[in-house]
Design an enzyme around this catalytic site. Structure first.
Site, PDB file in Angstrom:
ATOM      1  N   TYR A 133       2.448  -5.450  -2.851  1.00  0.00           N
ATOM      2  CA  TYR A 133       2.433  -6.335  -1.155  1.00  0.00           C
ATOM      3  C   TYR A 133       3.311  -5.969  -0.703  1.00  0.00           C
ATOM      4  O   TYR A 133       2.665  -5.286   0.764  1.00  0.00           O
ATOM      5  CB  TYR A 133       2.848  -7.415  -1.360  1.00  0.00           C
ATOM      6  CG  TYR A 133       1.340  -8.354  -2.011  1.00  0.00           C
ATOM      7  CD1 TYR A 133       0.649  -7.905  -3.515  1.00  0.00           C
ATOM      8  CD2 TYR A 133       1.816 -10.204  -1.686  1.00  0.00           C
ATOM      9  CE1 TYR A 133      -0.354  -8.705  -2.920  1.00  0.00           C
ATOM     10  CE2 TYR A 133       0.560 -10.598  -2.642  1.00  0.00           C
ATOM     11  CZ  TYR A 133       0.088 -10.426  -2.966  1.00  0.00           C
ATOM     12  OH  TYR A 133      -1.225 -11.191  -3.937  1.00  0.00           O
ATOM     13  N   GLU A 141      -1.028  -1.527   6.303  1.00  0.00           N
ATOM     14  CA  GLU A 141      -2.293  -2.203   7.557  1.00  0.00           C
ATOM     15  C   GLU A 141      -1.327  -1.989   8.267  1.00  0.00           C
ATOM     16  O   GLU A 141      -2.224  -1.512   9.835  1.00  0.00           O
ATOM     17  CB  GLU A 141      -2.098  -3.490   7.029  1.00  0.00           C
ATOM     18  CG  GLU A 141      -3.082  -3.863   5.350  1.00  0.00           C
ATOM     19  CD  GLU A 141      -2.176  -5.260   5.606  1.00  0.00           C
ATOM     20  OE1 GLU A 141      -3.054  -6.133   5.819  1.00  0.00           O
ATOM     21  OE2 GLU A 141      -2.054  -5.741   4.626  1.00  0.00           O
TER      22      GLU A 141
END
Length: 209
Positions: A133, A141
């Protein structure tokens, strides 16, 4: 005997696991082509928000929506629209982290529906996210969106839509980058809470046995 509801969840999770596995395979030779497979998986992932909202699964509708919305925006609004960032290592990192974590997650969901999920897969489901994550969000991202900012500003991307709100997409993207860590942390801590619950029960069962 598998009930209709179980059959639906089994089918949905199995298809998603297969879809993300295909995306992972396509990622290795070409991250750009993989984005199309990822976009297809994300289109169907909106169903998870609906599942949560109607109580079909035990998860937060808000968290499900935030994850779906964040990823869909990243793929469709940023990566697909700005060719200059498509070859960036950050896009590869993002899709790799997503694909691995989702293959694990949906495989776990599918087998759990049938109550035949092996303990090692449950452990992997609630452990692999710990490194995946943060890797997907930070160097993935967020770094991709940061690299996209100059191109967004130069081309006045989505000016027709954001002009109605007296702002630019560039300003919106800057705001997204500012709040992204806080929204992501909420999801991250939520999964940690699930981890304590699921693995704690598993560990307790082993001790009682």
């Amino acid at each position: 005997m598998v009930r209709p509801l179980q059959l639906y969840l089994l089918s949905y999770n199995s298809v998603q696991a297969l879809g993300w596995f295909v995306a992972l395979l396509r990622l290795l030779p070409c991250p750009v082509h993989s984005s199309y497979a990822v976009a297809s998986d994300l289109t169907w992932a909106i169903l998870e928000t609906i599942h949560a909202a109607i109580g079909l699964v035990h998860t937060s509708p808000l968290l499900a929506f935030l994850q779906w919305g964040g990823r869909t925006h990243f793929v469709l609004a940023v990566v697909r629209q700005i060719p200059e960032v498509q070859s960036s290592p950050s896009v590869f990192i993002t899709f790799m982290a997503w694909s691995i974590s989702e293959v694990i997650r949906y495989s776990h969901y599918a087998l759990t529906t049938l109550k035949v999920c092996p303990p090692w897969l449950t452990y992997l489901r609630y452990t692999a996210f710990i490194p995946l994550y943060p890797i997907g969000v930070g160097p993935g991202e967020m770094w991709t969106m940061y690299q996209a900012l100059p191109f967004v500003k130069e081309r006045k991307l989505y000016s027709g839509f954001f002009g109605k709100f007296s702002m630019s997409y560039h300003s919106f993207l800057v705001a997204v980058l500012a709040v992204y860590p806080f929204l992501w942390m909420k999801l991250y801590l939520h999964v940690f809470k699930q981890r304590r619950s699921k693995l704690g029960k598993t560990g307790g069962a082993k001790k009682r046995a």
